[in-house]
Scaffold this motif. Structure first.
Motif, PDB file in Angstrom:
ATOM      1  N   GLU A   7      20.786  -2.214   7.440  1.00  0.00           N
ATOM      2  CA  GLU A   7      20.111  -2.879   6.611  1.00  0.00           C
ATOM      3  C   GLU A   7      18.471  -2.431   6.850  1.00  0.00           C
ATOM      4  O   GLU A   7      17.757  -3.094   6.124  1.00  0.00           O
ATOM      5  CB  GLU A   7      20.415  -4.387   6.351  1.00  0.00           C
ATOM      6  CG  GLU A   7      21.809  -4.654   6.135  1.00  0.00           C
ATOM      7  CD  GLU A   7      22.108  -6.074   6.456  1.00  0.00           C
ATOM      8  OE1 GLU A   7      21.365  -6.783   6.507  1.00  0.00           O
ATOM      9  OE2 GLU A   7      23.422  -6.330   6.155  1.00  0.00           O
ATOM     10  N   PHE A   8      18.303  -2.111   7.995  1.00  0.00           N
ATOM     11  CA  PHE A   8      16.825  -1.739   8.392  1.00  0.00           C
ATOM     12  C   PHE A   8      16.334  -0.597   7.731  1.00  0.00           C
ATOM     13  O   PHE A   8      17.274   0.206   7.080  1.00  0.00           O
ATOM     14  CB  PHE A   8      16.686  -1.733   9.913  1.00  0.00           C
ATOM     15  CG  PHE A   8      17.033  -2.854  10.781  1.00  0.00           C
ATOM     16  CD1 PHE A   8      16.623  -3.995  10.260  1.00  0.00           C
ATOM     17  CD2 PHE A   8      17.744  -2.864  11.776  1.00  0.00           C
ATOM     18  CE1 PHE A   8      16.874  -5.272  10.978  1.00  0.00           C
ATOM     19  CE2 PHE A   8      18.123  -3.881  12.587  1.00  0.00           C
ATOM     20  CZ  PHE A   8      17.955  -5.070  12.107  1.00  0.00           C
ATOM     21  N   GLU A   9      14.900  -0.300   7.570  1.00  0.00           N
ATOM     22  CA  GLU A   9      14.437   0.876   6.633  1.00  0.00           C
ATOM     23  C   GLU A   9      14.005   1.981   7.422  1.00  0.00           C
ATOM     24  O   GLU A   9      13.390   2.724   6.782  1.00  0.00           O
ATOM     25  CB  GLU A   9      13.063   0.091   6.056  1.00  0.00           C
ATOM     26  CG  GLU A   9      13.503  -1.219   5.066  1.00  0.00           C
ATOM     27  CD  GLU A   9      12.215  -1.991   4.677  1.00  0.00           C
ATOM     28  OE1 GLU A   9      10.962  -1.314   5.069  1.00  0.00           O
ATOM     29  OE2 GLU A   9      12.246  -2.773   3.849  1.00  0.00           O
ATOM     30  N   TYR A  10      14.349   2.082   8.570  1.00  0.00           N
ATOM     31  CA  TYR A  10      14.133   3.310   9.187  1.00  0.00           C
ATOM     32  C   TYR A  10      14.270   4.588   8.923  1.00  0.00           C
ATOM     33  O   TYR A  10      13.802   5.541   8.781  1.00  0.00           O
ATOM     34  CB  TYR A  10      14.659   3.471  10.913  1.00  0.00           C
ATOM     35  CG  TYR A  10      15.811   2.854  11.240  1.00  0.00           C
ATOM     36  CD1 TYR A  10      16.822   3.813  10.906  1.00  0.00           C
ATOM     37  CD2 TYR A  10      16.280   1.459  11.192  1.00  0.00           C
ATOM     38  CE1 TYR A  10      18.346   3.623  10.939  1.00  0.00           C
ATOM     39  CE2 TYR A  10      17.691   0.998  11.297  1.00  0.00           C
ATOM     40  CZ  TYR A  10      18.736   2.244  11.064  1.00  0.00           C
ATOM     41  OH  TYR A  10      19.850   1.674  11.354  1.00  0.00           O
ATOM     42  N   LYS A  42      24.301  -8.797  19.072  1.00  0.00           N
ATOM     43  CA  LYS A  42      25.555  -8.470  18.057  1.00  0.00           C
ATOM     44  C   LYS A  42      25.306  -8.632  16.764  1.00  0.00           C
ATOM     45  O   LYS A  42      25.707  -7.801  15.824  1.00  0.00           O
ATOM     46  CB  LYS A  42      26.735  -9.391  18.675  1.00  0.00           C
ATOM     47  CG  LYS A  42      27.220  -9.184  19.949  1.00  0.00           C
ATOM     48  CD  LYS A  42      28.193 -10.486  20.324  1.00  0.00           C
ATOM     49  CE  LYS A  42      28.945 -10.154  21.794  1.00  0.00           C
ATOM     50  NZ  LYS A  42      29.748 -11.231  21.928  1.00  0.00           N
ATOM     51  N   GLU A  43      24.518  -9.514  16.427  1.00  0.00           N
ATOM     52  CA  GLU A  43      23.982  -9.716  14.989  1.00  0.00           C
ATOM     53  C   GLU A  43      23.281  -8.539  14.442  1.00  0.00           C
ATOM     54  O   GLU A  43      23.411  -8.125  13.386  1.00  0.00           O
ATOM     55  CB  GLU A  43      23.137 -11.008  14.932  1.00  0.00           C
ATOM     56  CG  GLU A  43      22.879 -11.654  13.478  1.00  0.00           C
ATOM     57  CD  GLU A  43      22.086 -12.802  13.828  1.00  0.00           C
ATOM     58  OE1 GLU A  43      20.751 -12.763  13.283  1.00  0.00           O
ATOM     59  OE2 GLU A  43      22.389 -14.026  14.417  1.00  0.00           O
ATOM     60  N   ALA A  44      22.425  -7.955  15.286  1.00  0.00           N
ATOM     61  CA  ALA A  44      21.443  -6.946  14.905  1.00  0.00           C
ATOM     62  C   ALA A  44      22.442  -5.857  14.789  1.00  0.00           C
ATOM     63  O   ALA A  44      22.097  -4.883  13.879  1.00  0.00           O
ATOM     64  CB  ALA A  44      20.400  -6.794  16.030  1.00  0.00           C
ATOM     65  N   LEU A  45      23.086  -5.561  15.651  1.00  0.00           N
ATOM     66  CA  LEU A  45      24.141  -4.281  15.702  1.00  0.00           C
ATOM     67  C   LEU A  45      25.158  -4.331  14.406  1.00  0.00           C
ATOM     68  O   LEU A  45      25.129  -3.143  13.719  1.00  0.00           O
ATOM     69  CB  LEU A  45      25.221  -4.293  16.865  1.00  0.00           C
ATOM     70  CG  LEU A  45      24.412  -3.608  18.130  1.00  0.00           C
ATOM     71  CD1 LEU A  45      25.336  -3.784  19.088  1.00  0.00           C
ATOM     72  CD2 LEU A  45      24.167  -2.145  18.101  1.00  0.00           C
ATOM     73  N   ASP A  46      25.569  -5.693  14.097  1.00  0.00           N
ATOM     74  CA  ASP A  46      26.217  -5.627  12.739  1.00  0.00           C
ATOM     75  C   ASP A  46      25.531  -5.315  11.523  1.00  0.00           C
ATOM     76  O   ASP A  46      26.276  -4.612  10.493  1.00  0.00           O
ATOM     77  CB  ASP A  46      26.814  -7.209  12.633  1.00  0.00           C
ATOM     78  CG  ASP A  46      28.002  -7.296  13.585  1.00  0.00           C
ATOM     79  OD1 ASP A  46      28.542  -6.427  13.972  1.00  0.00           O
ATOM     80  OD2 ASP A  46      28.364  -8.532  13.657  1.00  0.00           O
ATOM     81  N   HIS A  47      24.089  -5.770  11.432  1.00  0.00           N
ATOM     82  CA  HIS A  47      23.556  -5.352  10.488  1.00  0.00           C
ATOM     83  C   HIS A  47      22.243  -4.264  10.556  1.00  0.00           C
ATOM     84  O   HIS A  47      21.501  -4.100   9.800  1.00  0.00           O
ATOM     85  CB  HIS A  47      22.826  -6.469   9.976  1.00  0.00           C
ATOM     86  CG  HIS A  47      23.594  -7.796   9.854  1.00  0.00           C
ATOM     87  ND1 HIS A  47      24.194  -7.941   8.514  1.00  0.00           N
ATOM     88  CD2 HIS A  47      24.127  -8.829  10.389  1.00  0.00           C
ATOM     89  CE1 HIS A  47      24.974  -8.986   8.585  1.00  0.00           C
ATOM     90  NE2 HIS A  47      24.912  -9.589   9.661  1.00  0.00           N
ATOM     91  N   ASN A  83      14.230   0.375  18.256  1.00  0.00           N
ATOM     92  CA  ASN A  83      13.312  -0.471  18.395  1.00  0.00           C
ATOM     93  C   ASN A  83      12.977  -1.507  17.012  1.00  0.00           C
ATOM     94  O   ASN A  83      12.742  -2.910  17.064  1.00  0.00           O
ATOM     95  CB  ASN A  83      11.653   0.411  17.900  1.00  0.00           C
ATOM     96  CG  ASN A  83      11.249   1.223  19.357  1.00  0.00           C
ATOM     97  OD1 ASN A  83      12.077   0.979  20.148  1.00  0.00           O
ATOM     98  ND2 ASN A  83      10.459   2.301  19.077  1.00  0.00           N
ATOM     99  N   GLU A  84      13.802  -1.167  16.031  1.00  0.00           N
ATOM    100  CA  GLU A  84      13.863  -2.218  14.665  1.00  0.00           C
ATOM    101  C   GLU A  84      14.675  -3.204  15.300  1.00  0.00           C
ATOM    102  O   GLU A  84      14.351  -4.500  15.142  1.00  0.00           O
ATOM    103  CB  GLU A  84      14.655  -1.532  13.627  1.00  0.00           C
ATOM    104  CG  GLU A  84      13.390  -0.499  12.809  1.00  0.00           C
ATOM    105  CD  GLU A  84      13.038  -1.293  11.462  1.00  0.00           C
ATOM    106  OE1 GLU A  84      13.323  -2.546  11.475  1.00  0.00           O
ATOM    107  OE2 GLU A  84      12.711  -0.468  10.676  1.00  0.00           O
TER     108      GLU A  84
END
Length: 356
Positions: free
Chosen positions: A272-275, A264-269, A293-294
């Protein structure tokens, strides 16, 4: 025979580049804790190909060292749960080792052949075969599930939870709703405090890939709580090398819940990844692969490095967690989008929402 056809030859896989899957060795992962091996290297399992052990009061656990199941003596017949092909005829030998009672009842936990595919070896005994409606539907739809022997079609089915009484021994056949598969039921013998809950937890281990190849990830995650509602001494889970305790079930639930929360944390942010800067928008599938993958790597790292309530990380505490967590993380991330209805930060970024 080409190199690709030779067992153990990785040449062609490496020629696939990014389109292929990695091939790793034991040296790439943590060693398995000694207690994680369970029955695998016990002398009787090595000599006979199986290990049989009483859980409590006539309820028995039997394992091949990879697949396991449960049976219960009633004084007038054996009630058997599932018949995994990797046990096969050894299942008959294990039962005969502890009782001369015939198998009078065979309960299918669910329809997957890796757990019930050897049921045909009991056809001559003509046991009552019991399952959920959905399991019977799948067996009738695909009669080759049991290989050459075929699978006995259930003679009795349940739609919701039900009970079974065999010679005064009670069994609760509980269907809490879709989980690993639709129709996957829990079989509980309250007198023996023995529970069969197949393909949810793997005692002392991470579950197999993608939440044990479950068809409904949200239901599979919830099923950990269902297990802990029972008063059991041992839970038979289908895998890997021993039956589980309440402590094993709690550990598996906490590990699963951590994966869900970090996902859930990853989906929320996700935005912000660089892909996007690396990939651009021209190939949607390459973009989505990098996005997942990120996030998968983010969830995997957070999960494996978390210090749990016993002072160990999940990587130290559950055998194979460093092998399988990435697959669970991917499945949970996708389930959060499809089954929980979360809209990811990435989707919000590339498809602006109304009014934004």
């Amino acid at each position: 025979m080409t190199d690709f056809q030779k067992p153990g030859t990785p040449t062609d896989r490496h020629q696939l580049g990014a389109a292929g899957m990695p091939l790793n060795t034991l040296a790439d992962y943590r060693p398995i804790p000694a207690d994680g091996y369970g029955a695998l290297f016990l002398p009787d399992r090595l000599a006979k190909g199986y290990h049989v052990e009483e859980i409590n009061d006539g309820a028995y656990y039997v394992t091949s060292g990879a697949y396991d199941t449960m049976f219960v003596r009633t004084g007038n017949g054996v009630v058997l749960v599932d018949a995994p092909p990797l046990l096969g005829e050894n299942l008959k030998r294990a039962i005969a080792e502890v009782t001369d009672e015939p198998v009078t009842h065979l309960i299918y936990s669910h329809w997957h052949s890796d757990h019930i595919g050897a049921a045909g070896i009991f056809a001559a005994d003509k046991p009552k075969v019991i399952s959920h409606d959905y399991t019977r539907e799948m067996i009738q739809r695909w009669p080759d599930l049991g290989g050459e022997r075929g699978l006995p079609v259930p003679t009795e089915t349940i739609t919701e939870s039900d009970t079974l009484d065999v010679n005064g021994v009670r069994f609760n056949l509980d269907y809490h709703g879709v989980n690993h598969t639709p129709g996957n039921i829990f079989i509980y013998a309250p007198q023996q405090k023995a529970l069969a809950a197949i393909d949810i937890i793997s005692p002392g281990w991470s579950a197999f890939k993608h939440c044990d190849a479950s068809e409904n990830i949200r239901g599979w995650a919830e099923a950990h709580d269902w297990i802990l509602q029972y008063d059991f001494k041992g839970v038979v889970s289908g895998h890997v090398n021993r039956y589980g305790t309440p402590e094993d079930a709690k550990a598996s639930r906490d590990y699963t819940n951590d994966i869900v929360e970090f996902s859930k944390e990853a989906l929320d942010h996700g935005q912000e990844f660089e892909y996007i800067e690396r990939i651009g928008f021209s190939n949607a599938w390459v973009l989505w692969e990098n996005y997942f993958n990120e996030m998968t790597n983010y969830v995997t790292k957070k999960t494996l490095e978390k210090v749990t309530d016993n002072g160990q990380t999940w990587a130290q505490r559950l055998a194979g967690a460093d092998v399988m967590t990435k697959y669970h993380a991917y499945s949970v991330l996708e389930a959060l989008r499809l089954e929980y209805g979360m809209v990811s930060g990435f989707e919000k970024l590339i498809i602006p929402q109304s009014g934004e």
